[in-house]
Scaffold this motif. Structure first.
Motif, PDB file in Angstrom:
ATOM      1  N   GLU A  47       0.843  -1.198   0.000  1.00 50.37           N
ATOM      2  CA  GLU A  47       0.000   0.000   0.000  1.00 50.37           C
ATOM      3  C   GLU A  47       0.871   1.237   0.000  1.00 50.37           C
ATOM      4  OE1 GLU A  47      -2.729   0.162   3.263  1.00 50.37           O
ATOM      5  OE2 GLU A  47      -3.285  -1.921   2.989  1.00 50.37           O
ATOM      6  N   HIS A  48       1.932   1.164   0.782  1.00 51.42           N
ATOM      7  CA  HIS A  48       2.786   2.335   0.948  1.00 51.42           C
ATOM      8  C   HIS A  48       3.345   2.802  -0.394  1.00 51.42           C
ATOM      9  CE1 HIS A  48       5.711   4.360   3.995  1.00 51.42           C
ATOM     10  NE2 HIS A  48       5.171   5.211   3.162  1.00 51.42           N
ATOM     11  N   ALA A  49       3.821   1.867  -1.194  1.00 54.14           N
ATOM     12  CA  ALA A  49       4.397   2.236  -2.490  1.00 54.14           C
ATOM     13  C   ALA A  49       3.344   2.902  -3.371  1.00 54.14           C
ATOM     14  CB  ALA A  49       4.970   1.010  -3.179  1.00 54.14           C
ATOM     15  N   TYR A  50       2.179   2.320  -3.422  1.00 52.01           N
ATOM     16  CA  TYR A  50       1.109   2.838  -4.276  1.00 52.01           C
ATOM     17  C   TYR A  50       0.669   4.225  -3.813  1.00 52.01           C
ATOM     18  CZ  TYR A  50      -3.478   2.989  -6.556  1.00 52.01           C
ATOM     19  OH  TYR A  50      -4.575   3.349  -7.292  1.00 52.01           O
ATOM     20  N   VAL A  51       0.460   4.338  -2.509  1.00 54.79           N
ATOM     21  CA  VAL A  51      -0.016   5.595  -1.945  1.00 54.79           C
ATOM     22  C   VAL A  51       1.029   6.700  -2.130  1.00 54.79           C
ATOM     23  CG1 VAL A  51      -0.401   6.649   0.294  1.00 54.79           C
ATOM     24  CG2 VAL A  51      -1.658   4.620  -0.313  1.00 54.79           C
ATOM     25  N   ARG A  52       2.286   6.331  -1.979  1.00 59.51           N
ATOM     26  CA  ARG A  52       3.338   7.335  -2.158  1.00 59.51           C
ATOM     27  C   ARG A  52       3.389   7.828  -3.596  1.00 59.51           C
ATOM     28  NH1 ARG A  52       8.739   5.759  -1.445  1.00 59.51           N
ATOM     29  NH2 ARG A  52       9.280   7.896  -1.824  1.00 59.51           N
ATOM     30  N   ALA A  53       3.177   6.923  -4.537  1.00 57.81           N
ATOM     31  CA  ALA A  53       3.203   7.321  -5.944  1.00 57.81           C
ATOM     32  C   ALA A  53       2.086   8.327  -6.222  1.00 57.81           C
ATOM     33  CB  ALA A  53       3.059   6.094  -6.838  1.00 57.81           C
ATOM     34  N   ILE A  54       0.900   8.073  -5.676  1.00 53.69           N
ATOM     35  CA  ILE A  54      -0.213   9.005  -5.886  1.00 53.69           C
ATOM     36  C   ILE A  54       0.107  10.352  -5.242  1.00 53.69           C
ATOM     37  CG2 ILE A  54      -2.651   9.424  -5.445  1.00 53.69           C
ATOM     38  CD1 ILE A  54      -3.036   6.405  -5.310  1.00 53.69           C
ATOM     39  N   GLU A  55       0.627  10.291  -4.020  1.00 54.98           N
ATOM     40  CA  GLU A  55       0.949  11.528  -3.309  1.00 54.98           C
ATOM     41  C   GLU A  55       1.969  12.353  -4.077  1.00 54.98           C
ATOM     42  OE1 GLU A  55       2.212  10.330   0.542  1.00 54.98           O
ATOM     43  OE2 GLU A  55       0.180  10.231   1.348  1.00 54.98           O
ATOM     44  N   LYS A  56       2.924  11.660  -4.663  1.00 54.81           N
ATOM     45  CA  LYS A  56       3.971  12.384  -5.378  1.00 54.81           C
ATOM     46  C   LYS A  56       3.383  13.094  -6.597  1.00 54.81           C
ATOM     47  CE  LYS A  56       8.745  11.727  -6.725  1.00 54.81           C
ATOM     48  NZ  LYS A  56       9.764  10.727  -7.024  1.00 54.81           N
ATOM     49  N   LEU A  57       2.512  12.409  -7.310  1.00 56.42           N
ATOM     50  CA  LEU A  57       1.906  13.036  -8.485  1.00 56.42           C
ATOM     51  C   LEU A  57       0.987  14.180  -8.079  1.00 56.42           C
ATOM     52  CD1 LEU A  57       1.014  10.162 -10.964  1.00 56.42           C
ATOM     53  CD2 LEU A  57       2.719  11.932 -11.232  1.00 56.42           C
ATOM     54  N   LEU A  58       0.271  14.009  -6.979  1.00 59.82           N
ATOM     55  CA  LEU A  58      -0.641  15.049  -6.520  1.00 59.82           C
ATOM     56  C   LEU A  58       0.104  16.221  -5.923  1.00 59.82           C
ATOM     57  CD1 LEU A  58      -3.430  13.011  -4.702  1.00 59.82           C
ATOM     58  CD2 LEU A  58      -3.806  14.557  -6.602  1.00 59.82           C
ATOM     59  N   GLY A  59       1.339  15.976  -5.503  1.00 63.71           N
ATOM     60  CA  GLY A  59       2.107  17.020  -4.852  1.00 63.71           C
ATOM     61  C   GLY A  59       1.670  17.271  -3.427  1.00 63.71           C
ATOM     62  N   VAL A  60       1.158  16.248  -2.769  1.00 62.73           N
ATOM     63  CA  VAL A  60       0.785  16.406  -1.357  1.00 62.73           C
ATOM     64  C   VAL A  60       1.687  15.530  -0.509  1.00 62.73           C
ATOM     65  CG1 VAL A  60      -1.611  16.897  -1.901  1.00 62.73           C
ATOM     66  CG2 VAL A  60      -0.940  14.555  -1.367  1.00 62.73           C
ATOM     67  N   GLU A  61       1.714  15.836   0.767  1.00 57.89           N
ATOM     68  CA  GLU A  61       2.515  15.022   1.671  1.00 57.89           C
ATOM     69  C   GLU A  61       1.712  14.746   2.930  1.00 57.89           C
ATOM     70  OE1 GLU A  61       7.055  15.338   3.122  1.00 57.89           O
ATOM     71  OE2 GLU A  61       6.577  16.023   1.104  1.00 57.89           O
ATOM     72  N   ALA A  62       1.823  13.558   3.433  1.00 59.67           N
ATOM     73  CA  ALA A  62       1.058  13.188   4.621  1.00 59.67           C
ATOM     74  C   ALA A  62       1.612  13.931   5.830  1.00 59.67           C
ATOM     75  CB  ALA A  62       1.146  11.692   4.834  1.00 59.67           C
ATOM     76  N   PRO A  63       0.775  14.197   6.836  1.00 61.63           N
ATOM     77  CA  PRO A  63       1.262  14.834   8.065  1.00 61.63           C
ATOM     78  C   PRO A  63       2.326  13.965   8.735  1.00 61.63           C
ATOM     79  CG  PRO A  63      -1.130  14.666   8.085  1.00 61.63           C
ATOM     80  CD  PRO A  63      -0.663  13.934   6.890  1.00 61.63           C
ATOM     81  N   ILE A  64       3.128  14.606   9.546  1.00 66.16           N
ATOM     82  CA  ILE A  64       4.286  13.915  10.128  1.00 66.16           C
ATOM     83  C   ILE A  64       3.870  12.721  10.980  1.00 66.16           C
ATOM     84  CG2 ILE A  64       4.427  15.603  12.037  1.00 66.16           C
ATOM     85  CD1 ILE A  64       7.452  14.003  10.366  1.00 66.16           C
ATOM     86  N   ARG A  65       2.773  12.853  11.696  1.00 66.19           N
ATOM     87  CA  ARG A  65       2.327  11.726  12.526  1.00 66.19           C
ATOM     88  C   ARG A  65       1.960  10.525  11.652  1.00 66.19           C
ATOM     89  NH1 ARG A  65       0.595  10.372  17.720  1.00 66.19           N
ATOM     90  NH2 ARG A  65      -1.163   8.946  17.755  1.00 66.19           N
ATOM     91  N   ALA A  66       1.321  10.818  10.528  1.00 68.32           N
ATOM     92  CA  ALA A  66       0.978   9.729   9.606  1.00 68.32           C
ATOM     93  C   ALA A  66       2.242   9.052   9.079  1.00 68.32           C
ATOM     94  CB  ALA A  66       0.139  10.261   8.456  1.00 68.32           C
ATOM     95  N   GLN A  67       3.276   9.868   8.857  1.00 66.02           N
ATOM     96  CA  GLN A  67       4.535   9.292   8.365  1.00 66.02           C
ATOM     97  C   GLN A  67       5.120   8.321   9.383  1.00 66.02           C
ATOM     98  OE1 GLN A  67       5.456   9.918   5.381  1.00 66.02           O
ATOM     99  NE2 GLN A  67       5.222  12.063   4.813  1.00 66.02           N
ATOM    100  N   TYR A  68       5.028   8.704  10.661  1.00 60.78           N
ATOM    101  CA  TYR A  68       5.555   7.822  11.705  1.00 60.78           C
ATOM    102  C   TYR A  68       4.700   6.566  11.837  1.00 60.78           C
ATOM    103  CZ  TYR A  68       9.396  10.594  13.512  1.00 60.78           C
ATOM    104  OH  TYR A  68      10.599  11.229  13.649  1.00 60.78           O
ATOM    105  N   ILE A  69       3.388   6.744  11.707  1.00 59.63           N
ATOM    106  CA  ILE A  69       2.523   5.563  11.787  1.00 59.63           C
ATOM    107  C   ILE A  69       2.853   4.608  10.642  1.00 59.63           C
ATOM    108  CG2 ILE A  69       0.145   4.754  11.627  1.00 59.63           C
ATOM    109  CD1 ILE A  69      -0.736   7.276  13.050  1.00 59.63           C
ATOM    110  N   ARG A  70       3.065   5.176   9.469  1.00 57.59           N
ATOM    111  CA  ARG A  70       3.411   4.334   8.324  1.00 57.59           C
ATOM    112  C   ARG A  70       4.730   3.609   8.553  1.00 57.59           C
ATOM    113  NH1 ARG A  70       2.320   8.036   3.021  1.00 57.59           N
ATOM    114  NH2 ARG A  70       0.076   8.227   3.198  1.00 57.59           N
TER     115      ARG A  70
END
Lengths: 205, 417
Positions: B75-98
């Motif tokens: 999931e992480h790889a897929y979600v990161r690819a979408i985020e990169k194209l969208l130009g958004v970044e998850a909040p820092i807490r979400a990054q730690y949870i991931r």
């Protein structure tokens, strides 16, 4: 561009490539005739690993009529020594019979990837030692990942009691359906961001 | 003179050591393998084509089903690819949870691997021990997502919801009651983080237990030492990543070299092997479990101290809350659009990779500006590893093929996709 990417970019330019940068990734697009030579040069450049190779069918791309060719092969290379990636794309010259030279000689890991691209998209790789189907069924007809191949497939299988074996029939059990239609919205935020990026790019000026 | 001919045998697809649906056609000279031809695709579900036919978010669940023992990493790889194209970044807490759940996933995967690989090579007990700890970690999956395996927990823009305040407990039943029940619930009195804290404190001793069963085990060593040696040059040429590459002595880990999520803030070591045989890869994976445990501990510490958002407040990508929907027209419209149409991703392409437990799991995403991906290509580590089977297994004995399939750690969900 980060310094590491810039260094890789400059080194690639030095080596005679014309990489374009987007989202922190480098892409090199070459015509089919130069594909093998470019791959060889990239290998010598220091890309030890072929991470990924895949076919792409550009039919039905976007909402404009297509300009270029239909089938492309996209290769992702990784250099461990320089910690960088590069993408190499080559469009096949003929839509009816897409052919590209095989790069198995350079990276053995391309073997199965090329078989997969052949299986799913019908791209022929000249010089591949064993170009068989890999993912689809034995005796499968067609190339299922092409955009004109229906999602539900062409045939279905069932066990026939009379004949005492599994038989193939045209699909009747499911109907093609689209739950969420495909829409392209031109978002002004992205258009603006792209325009700004283009005007900031010194290469464009 | 008698004429001796090679003969061909089928290994799988219904063989317990074939790890699913591998059909291996082996050309044998006596008991020595002359050629191996893996036939794959028996589990082919055309995930990538299916993803092209639905909005981005609806395919997250498919990612779990690729490598179905390391669900969240996919999931992480897929979600990161979408985020990169969208130009958004998850909040820092979400990054730690991931980060934390990626490491939990790594432990889950390695436990599955150590159990099944030992089982293939004749050691029954390890499997039972490994599944004891797997159960605890599966409960963590369940606590955050409601599903023990196919979590669909990561979303573009964060994770679906924050960590639960209360860890679910075992209820009394005919089988679990009294002292037994108290023991089982001992770690589960507090939150998920308390549970993980207790688990990670205890886990290294559990790893020691597995090691007492295997590391100096004479039979285990006879089956793995010097078997399936992959020299580093060959490992690179065959595109190997993860423990397969590190087992051969190449220090390459995306978590260190191209850090994502919160890995650059983590302290951990990369174990590498020396000879590149099955035994070294075993040692590497065991050490990775210990290192993952360390990372989980660091994440737990950080997450305890830093509460906050776990999902982006960007209603073009993530849905507004129910409360907001009730009294804000805009929020209602956003909600409706998100769930009927999804979001459009700007035109472009990206390749995003994560260090999955088996190696580099990558997602190559092409968007033409629509609400559905134009092309998704998933780079599965098992696929690449298995393609080297023929060249590595030649000259080995038949039982070594089993050891080799085990050490590749192949999962057919991602080989066949």
């Amino acid at each position: 561009m980060t310094p590491r990417l810039q260094k890789l970019h400059d080194a690639l330019v030095q080596a005679g490539f014309r990489p374009t940068e987007r989202l922190g990734e480098l892409t090199i697009e070459v015509p089919a005739a130069e594909y093998l030579a470019s791959a060889k040069k990239l290998k010598d450049f220091g890309f030890e690993q072929l991470t990924d190779l895949c076919g792409v069918d550009y039919a039905a791309y976007g909402d404009r009529p297509r300009e270029g060719m239909r089938f492309a092969t996209v290769v992702h290379l990784l250099s461990l020594s320089q910690n960088g990636r590069v993408r190499l794309r080559a469009f096949c010259a003929d839509d009816q019979f897409p052919v590209l030279p095989s790069i198995v000689e350079l990276w053995p890991s391309a073997n199965w990837y090329e078989r997969e691209a052949f299986d799913l998209y019908g791209i022929m790789f000249e010089g591949h030692p064993d170009l068989r189907r890999i993912l689809t069924d034995y005796g499968f007809v067609g190339h299922p990942f092409r955009k004109d191949f229906p999602l539900i497939g062409n045939v279905e299988v069932r066990y026939d009691e009379k004949l005492g074996r599994v038989i193939y029939e045209p699909v009747t059990s499911v109907e093609p359906r689209v739950l969420v239609p495909r829409t392209i919205r031109h978002d002004s935020r992205y258009d603006q961001a792209q325009a700004e990026a283009a005007s900031n790019d010194p290469a464009q000026k | 003179m008698q004429e001796i001919k090679n003969y061909t045998i089928n290994f799988g697809p219904q063989h317990p050591a074939a790890h699913g649906v591998l059909r291996l056609v082996l050309e044998m000279d006596g008991e020595v393998i002359q050629r191996a031809d893996p036939h794959i695709g028996l589990l082919h579900r055309a995930t990538e084509k299916l993803a092209e036919s639905k909005p981005y978010n609806q395919s997250i669940g498919y990612m779990d089903r690729l490598d179905y023992v390391s669900m969240m990493c996919n999931e992480h790889a897929y979600v990161r690819a979408i985020e990169k194209l969208l130009g958004v970044e998850a909040p820092i807490r979400a990054q730690y949870i991931r980060t934390m759940f990626d490491e939990i996933t790594r432990i889950l995967n390695h436990l599955m691997w150590i159990g099944s690989n030992a089982l293939d090579l004749g050691a029954m007990a390890v499997f039972l021990y490994a599944f004891r700890e797997r159960e605890e970690l599966m409960d963590c999956y369940e606590a955050v997502s409601g599903a023990r395996m196919h979590a669909t927990y990561y979303r573009p823009g964060g994770v679906y919801r924050d960590l639960p305040e209360k860890m679910p407990q075992y209820r009394e039943s005919r089988w679990h009651k009294g002292r037994d029940l108290t023991r089982m619930n001992a770690w589960r009195e507090g939150s998920l983080l308390d549970f993980l804290d207790a688990f990670t404190k205890d886990f290294p001793t559990k790893v020691d237990e597995y090691e007492t069963l295997l590391t100096d085990n004479r039979i285990w060593k006879q089956r793995t030492v010097g078997i399936g040696v992959v020299p580093p040059e060959q490992a690179l040429a065959w595109g190997m990543t993860g423990p397969m590459l590190r087992g051969s002595g190449v220090e390459w880990d995306l978590r260190k070299k191209q850090p994502y999520a919160a890995y650059d803030a983590m302290e951990f070591d990369i174990p590498v092997g020396v000879t590149g045989d099955c035994y070294d890869r075993y040692l590497v994976r065991v050490e990775e479990m210990r290192q993952s445990n360390r990372i989980v501990q660091q994440c737990v510490r950080w997450l305890r101290e830093n509460p906050g958002e776990v999902m982006l407040r960007n209603y073009k990508v993530s849905p507004p809350s129910r409360e907001e929907m009730k009294d804000d027209m805009e929020a209602l419209i956003h909600h409706f659009k998100l769930f009927t149409e999804g979001y459009c991703v700007p035109e472009g392409e990206t390749y995003c990779a994560v260090e999955a437990p088996k190696g580099e799991f990558g997602c190559y995403l092409i968007s033409d500006g629509a609400n559905k991906p134009f092309r998704v290509k998933l780079r599965a580590p098992s696929f690449v590893h298995l393609s080297s089977m023929d060249s590595i297994i030649r000259g080995h004995m038949l039982p070594d093929a089993v050891a080799m399939i085990g050490t590749y750690d192949v999962v057919f969900g991602e080989v066949d996709r």
